[in-house]
Design a protein around this motif. Structure first.
Motif, PDB file in Angstrom:
ATOM      1  N   UNK A   1      16.349  13.409  32.351  1.00  0.00           N
ATOM      2  CA  UNK A   1      15.243  12.687  31.672  1.00  0.00           C
ATOM      3  C   UNK A   1      15.068  12.808  30.057  1.00  0.00           C
ATOM      4  N   UNK A   2      15.688  11.974  29.194  1.00  0.00           N
ATOM      5  CA  UNK A   2      15.817  12.178  27.850  1.00  0.00           C
ATOM      6  C   UNK A   2      14.269  11.965  27.457  1.00  0.00           C
TER       7      UNK A   2
ATOM      8  N   UNK B   1       9.297  14.888  31.233  1.00  0.00           N
ATOM      9  CA  UNK B   1       8.899  16.246  31.999  1.00  0.00           C
ATOM     10  C   UNK B   1       8.749  16.634  33.418  1.00  0.00           C
ATOM     11  N   UNK B   2       7.889  15.870  34.176  1.00  0.00           N
ATOM     12  CA  UNK B   2       8.206  16.239  35.792  1.00  0.00           C
ATOM     13  C   UNK B   2       9.234  15.604  36.009  1.00  0.00           C
TER      14      UNK B   2
ATOM     15  N   UNK C   1      17.395  26.459  31.896  1.00  0.00           N
ATOM     16  CA  UNK C   1      16.455  26.274  31.293  1.00  0.00           C
ATOM     17  C   UNK C   1      16.146  24.960  30.757  1.00  0.00           C
ATOM     18  N   UNK C   2      16.102  24.603  30.082  1.00  0.00           N
ATOM     19  CA  UNK C   2      15.901  23.535  29.639  1.00  0.00           C
ATOM     20  C   UNK C   2      17.254  22.436  28.993  1.00  0.00           C
ATOM     21  N   UNK C   3      18.894  23.113  29.422  1.00  0.00           N
ATOM     22  CA  UNK C   3      19.799  22.175  28.472  1.00  0.00           C
ATOM     23  C   UNK C   3      20.748  21.136  29.305  1.00  0.00           C
TER      24      UNK C   3
ATOM     25  N   UNK D   1      11.811  20.260  28.260  1.00  0.00           N
ATOM     26  CA  UNK D   1      11.980  20.862  26.908  1.00  0.00           C
ATOM     27  C   UNK D   1      11.258  21.856  25.968  1.00  0.00           C
ATOM     28  N   UNK D   2       9.558  22.218  26.583  1.00  0.00           N
ATOM     29  CA  UNK D   2       8.941  23.156  26.050  1.00  0.00           C
ATOM     30  C   UNK D   2       8.702  24.443  25.965  1.00  0.00           C
TER      31      UNK D   2
END
Length: 189
Positions: free
Chosen positions: A163-164, A171-172, A157-159, A119-120
């Motif tokens: 894992x929320x 993130x991993x 992408x991050x969409x 998400x970053x």
């Protein structure tokens, strides 16, 4: 004139946002000329689109190119990446090599390589990073002899996190490329 601008601006903004999203619609029919079992279709009434696609894929599953040595690697359909990286790990290379061998042996197989990020970062940056990751996997497979016509690289992408969470463990998991067979997947029985 201002009313027209007020109508057009949201439409254009929506169009710009949507062009960044992957917009693929998987097929849910089987071409009998490509299906080794000779079936032309599977009853998918009442199934979600993904479940219908999986049901169709199982009809044409192939054991050609599947060995005892590569079954465990073929069962793995995700490769992960370090933060802000497109480098493939040695373990991932073994997984991708097994998929390359299968795809070379099964010219009718088709794979969507979907790139994902954590998400970053901005949406635009993550769409580009997801695409670079999918293209890195695609490049490895093509270099290993797979026809580019069998592959489709897509970025989410991050969409679409799996894992929320908002920590390094989450993130991993989200920094990945998924290997999604859309036609003739490996039969791992």
């Amino acid at each position: 004139m201002n009313a027209v601008k007020l109508f057009i601006l949201p439409v254009l903004a929506t169009a710009l946002i949507m062009t960044g999203c992957a917009n693929r619609k998987p097929t849910t029919t089987v071409d009998p000329t490509q299906n080794p079992n000779g079936s032309s279709s599977v009853n998918t009434d009442g199934l979600s689109e993904d479940a219908a696609l999986n049901a169709q894929n199982l009809v044409g599953a192939s054991s050609k190119g599947v060995t005892e040595a590569n079954k465990a690697f073929l069962a793995k359909r995700v490769v992960h990446f370090d933060y802000d990286s497109t480098e493939l790990s040695n373990t991932d290379l073994q997984t991708l090599q097994a998929h390359a061998q299968f795809l070379v042996a099964n010219a009718n197989s088709r794979v969507a390589l979907t790139g994902h990020t954590d998400e970053r970062g901005t949406r635009e940056y993550n769409m580009a990073l997801g695409e670079r990751r999918a293209k890195a996997v695609e490049s490895f497979l093509v270099t290993s002899g797979v026809s580019a016509n069998q592959l489709e690289a897509v970025s989410y992408g991050k969409e679409m996190p799996i894992n929320a969470g908002h920590d390094e463990n989450a993130w991993k998991e989200n920094r990945r490329v998924e290997i999604n067979y859309e036609a003739v997947p490996p039969l791992l029985k």
